[in-house]
Design a protein around this motif. Structure first.
Motif, mmCIF file in Angstrom:
data_model
loop_
_atom_site.group_PDB
_atom_site.id
_atom_site.type_symbol
_atom_site.label_atom_id
_atom_site.label_comp_id
_atom_site.label_asym_id
_atom_site.label_seq_id
_atom_site.Cartn_x
_atom_site.Cartn_y
_atom_site.Cartn_z
ATOM 1 N N LEU A 1 -12.474 26.696 -53.481
ATOM 2 C CA LEU A 1 -14.227 26.885 -53.367
ATOM 3 C C LEU A 1 -14.518 25.089 -53.331
ATOM 4 C CD1 LEU A 1 -16.755 28.572 -52.287
ATOM 5 C CD2 LEU A 1 -17.330 28.886 -54.811
ATOM 6 N N GLN A 2 -14.711 24.453 -53.899
ATOM 7 C CA GLN A 2 -15.392 23.132 -53.756
ATOM 8 C C GLN A 2 -14.570 21.920 -52.802
ATOM 9 O OE1 GLN A 2 -17.868 22.007 -56.005
ATOM 10 N NE2 GLN A 2 -17.780 20.507 -54.276
ATOM 11 N N SER A 3 -12.662 22.290 -52.654
ATOM 12 C CA SER A 3 -12.850 21.441 -51.171
ATOM 13 C C SER A 3 -12.913 22.362 -50.262
ATOM 14 C CB SER A 3 -10.775 22.022 -51.568
ATOM 15 O OG SER A 3 -11.029 23.282 -51.063
ATOM 16 N N LEU A 4 -13.516 23.299 -50.210
ATOM 17 C CA LEU A 4 -13.799 23.914 -49.095
ATOM 18 C C LEU A 4 -14.980 23.499 -48.491
ATOM 19 C CD1 LEU A 4 -14.404 27.436 -47.555
ATOM 20 C CD2 LEU A 4 -16.465 26.738 -48.507
ATOM 21 N N LEU A 5 -15.986 23.324 -49.587
ATOM 22 C CA LEU A 5 -17.645 22.656 -49.384
ATOM 23 C C LEU A 5 -17.205 21.229 -49.238
ATOM 24 C CD1 LEU A 5 -19.458 24.645 -52.437
ATOM 25 C CD2 LEU A 5 -19.357 24.511 -49.863
ATOM 26 N N ASP A 6 -16.502 20.563 -49.787
ATOM 27 C CA ASP A 6 -16.564 19.277 -49.394
ATOM 28 C C ASP A 6 -15.682 19.284 -47.803
ATOM 29 O OD1 ASP A 6 -16.771 18.338 -52.092
ATOM 30 O OD2 ASP A 6 -14.354 17.917 -52.569
ATOM 31 N N ALA A 7 -15.038 19.842 -47.594
ATOM 32 C CA ALA A 7 -14.561 20.109 -45.707
ATOM 33 C C ALA A 7 -15.786 20.023 -44.657
ATOM 34 C CB ALA A 7 -13.361 20.982 -45.771
ATOM 35 N N LEU A 8 -16.216 20.747 -45.096
ATOM 36 C CA LEU A 8 -17.628 20.977 -44.880
ATOM 37 C C LEU A 8 -18.471 19.801 -44.500
ATOM 38 C CD1 LEU A 8 -18.141 24.435 -45.375
ATOM 39 C CD2 LEU A 8 -16.745 24.100 -43.311
ATOM 40 N N ARG A 9 -18.993 19.286 -45.963
ATOM 41 C CA ARG A 9 -19.634 18.584 -46.212
ATOM 42 C C ARG A 9 -19.411 17.428 -45.515
ATOM 43 N NH1 ARG A 9 -20.051 18.821 -50.919
ATOM 44 N NH2 ARG A 9 -21.296 20.135 -51.152
ATOM 45 N N GLU A 10 -17.648 16.579 -44.997
ATOM 46 C CA GLU A 10 -17.086 15.925 -43.753
ATOM 47 C C GLU A 10 -17.331 16.271 -43.194
ATOM 48 O OE1 GLU A 10 -12.782 13.557 -43.917
ATOM 49 O OE2 GLU A 10 -13.075 14.984 -45.113
ATOM 50 N N ARG A 11 -17.300 17.227 -42.465
ATOM 51 C CA ARG A 11 -17.780 17.481 -40.809
ATOM 52 C C ARG A 11 -18.579 17.473 -40.640
ATOM 53 N NH1 ARG A 11 -14.614 19.860 -36.710
ATOM 54 N NH2 ARG A 11 -13.195 18.928 -37.429
ATOM 55 N N ALA A 12 -19.574 17.637 -41.271
ATOM 56 C CA ALA A 12 -21.448 17.459 -40.745
ATOM 57 C C ALA A 12 -21.747 16.285 -40.995
ATOM 58 C CB ALA A 12 -21.852 17.959 -42.284
ATOM 59 N N ALA A 13 -20.893 14.601 -41.938
ATOM 60 C CA ALA A 13 -20.940 13.628 -42.078
ATOM 61 C C ALA A 13 -20.748 12.817 -40.187
ATOM 62 C CB ALA A 13 -20.707 13.170 -43.150
ATOM 63 N N GLN A 14 -19.686 14.171 -39.757
ATOM 64 C CA GLN A 14 -19.585 13.351 -38.378
ATOM 65 C C GLN A 14 -20.044 13.586 -37.271
ATOM 66 O OE1 GLN A 14 -14.842 14.090 -38.808
ATOM 67 N NE2 GLN A 14 -14.997 12.432 -40.440
#
Length: 543
Positions: A94-107
């Motif tokens: 679950l944490q890696s999912l949220l991290d992936a979304l956060r990374e995309r949002a930053a771009q």
């Protein structure tokens, strides 16, 4: 240099060429004008070699008819390849999912949507879906919409819900779910509950969608898949998706042969416009042909939305999934309309309650307008009960199952349904013995497009974790490849055109790095496609 008259364009030689069920093997195959000219021993086919013939040395490798995924979503697959990859292989926690979304949002510019696909909450330690507030924390400045692996459930954040006009007072629609806990939105939506969100997400242009078709199609070729059924044209971007397929075809940008399903659902339909333009089942050519009409009648077993006659595990007697069209007469009218117009049907039904509804509708349509070879289909057709198999035989209704579901989700099914029901599901052997020609497919991007897990499950009935589910339903390797070639063509009414390597059929060939007929079954999963040939032209070659 021009070829002598009668010489081949392409010859594949020096291998083990499986021509089709009960047709045996050859060493060489000659292809000319896009079609198989002859198969036989190397010396026999050498006579068709001319100065301009391309010769491919197989060096003992196995060649088969090009694989045909009988039910997948080519355009959404290509689109998902550009979205946030949330499959367990990419986001196992679950944490890696949220991290992936956060990374995309930053771009991504603030206010633009962040969209992801493929998460499986059962793979998380928490065994639950992401929550609205967690998506808010990861992406506070972007609407977020992420889709579970089955494609029937999604989770959205607050900005996305607000854009769709969904709040704590919004009721769940007929055939869908907008989940709340203690009167507060959780972010989870299912089936028709997703549609308000899908309606406000940015639309793709025709050129965007052609890019998705190209991207997904080239990936299919790398697995030896030369044909597929696009299972729902119009499901997301309406008629624009048909325009994209027409442009891709017209401009030579459609990499694989495609049998295109028309959305004819209650809330998402392009059927009327397609019929007005003369796009009825069978029209088109060998690269892009119009296929059946698609209607959804339930959801997915893993998401507990497949409509069952008996409840899921957990003790709630009302927990039997969702019927998307609970009114039998309404479904009957929809099917009859398309049937009278000459369409084949390909209705999504996974649970036995949904299958019952579909069979009732087919019986009514065929009684009104008999057609013994219409070959109406039930997509997925996972859980049958009672006399449903015999009713399918009586109408020659074809099952289009995904053995990949048992491979990828079989252990999940055991947590939501009792073992006896799971082991009896997807009964490939029973369907074959009944003469119903079950095909093979992945429903990609619901599961990986890779065909080897599908073949592995058909010959072993084992899940990804090694659990054995219904060994009485196992197939031989020849039967499994037959399901992935000829039977898939039969389900698309194209068995006289492709699916076997015999003179006159299309010169579509897949070459693999090992002999599946002689290999240990546990090595199937490591098998790779080395070469794909479409109409005699090499369209993929592994470096």
């Amino acid at each position: 240099m021009p070829k002598p008259r009668g010489s081949a364009d392409t010859i594949l030689r020096g291998g083990k060429i499986w021509r089709g069920q009960n047709l045996g093997f050859a060493q060489s195959i000659a292809i000319g004008g896009g079609r198989v000219m002859a198969t036989g021993a190397d010396a026999e086919i050498e006579a068709l070699r001319g100065p301009g013939t391309k010769v491919i040395e197989l060096d003992g490798r196995l060649a088969t008819p090009g694989l045909n995924d009988a039910h997948m979503h080519l355009l959404p697959y290509g689109t998902a390849m550009a979205e946030v990859d949330l499959r367990p292989s990419a986001a196992p926690t679950l944490q890696s999912l949220l991290d992936a979304l956060r990374e995309r949002a930053a771009q991504t510019p603030k206010g633009d949507w962040v969209v992801g696909r493929g998460y499986d909450h059962f793979a998380f330690d928490e065994k639950r879906h992401p929550m609205l507030h967690e998506l808010d924390a990861a992406c506070p400045d972007h609407p977020v919409y992420i889709v579970r692996t089955d494609g029937h459930l999604a989770v959205a954040n607050t900005l996305a819900m607000q854009a769709a006009g969904i709040d704590n007072d919004t009721p769940s629609p007929e055939g869908g779910l907008i989940e709340k806990q203690n009167g507060v939105l959780t972010g989870l939506v299912a089936e028709t509950g997703r549609e308000p969100l899908m309606a406000v997400m940015p639309r793709k242009s025709v050129e965007d969608l052609v890019g998705s078709i190209e991207r997904g199609g080239h990936d299919l070729l790398s697995y030896g898949i030369t044909s597929c059924m696009e299972a729902a044209i119009g499901i997301r971007d309406g008629w624009t998706e048909m325009e994209a397929y027409q442009r891709a075809h017209r401009e030579g940008r459609l990499p694989v042969r495609t049998y295109g399903v028309l959305m004819g659902d209650k809330t998402r339909s392009i059927l009327s416009q397609a019929h007005d333009e003369g796009l009825v089942t069978g029209t088109g050519d060998e690269l892009f042909r119009i296929g059946p009409v698609k209607i959804f009648t339930d959801g997915s077993a893993g998401g507990r939305t497949a409509a069952m006659k008996e409840p899921y595990l957990g003790g709630d007697p009302d927990d039997k999934g969702l019927l998307c069209i609970p009114d039998q007469e309404e479904l009957n009218a929809m099917v009859l309309d398309a049937h009278r117009k000459g369409y084949q049907m390909a209705i999504h039904a996974i649970g036995d309650a949904a299958i019952e509804e579909v069979l009732n509708a087919y019986e009514a349509a065929l009684a009104d307008s008999p057609d013994p070879d219409r070959r109406h289909r039930i997509e997925h057709c996972g859980w049958l009960s009672g006399d449903q198999m015999q009713r399918m035989v009586d109408m020659h209704v074809l099952p289009v199952p995904q053995p990949s579901f048992l491979y990828w989700f079989g252990d999940l099914y055991l947590t939501v349904l009792d073992k006896a029901r799971v082991t009896a599901s997807h009964p490939m052997r029973r369907w074959i013995d009944a003469g119903l020609h079950p095909s093979a497919s992945t429903d990609c991007p619901v599961t990986e497009i890779a065909p080897m897990p599908v073949i592995y499950n058909m010959v072993t009935r084992k899940t990804r974790q090694g659990t054995l589910l219904g060994p009485d339903q196992t197939l031989s390797m020849e039967e499994a490849l037959h399901a992935y070639t000829w039977a898939s063509a039969y389900a698309a009414r194209e068995e006289t055109v492709k699916g076997q390597l015999v003179p006159g059929q299309l010169g579509d060939v897949a070459v693999f790095d090992r002999d599946l007929f002689e290999s240990d079954v546990e090595d199937i999963l490591d098998t790779r496609c080395d070469l794909a040939v479409l109409g005699g032209d090499v369209v993929f070659e592994r470096a």
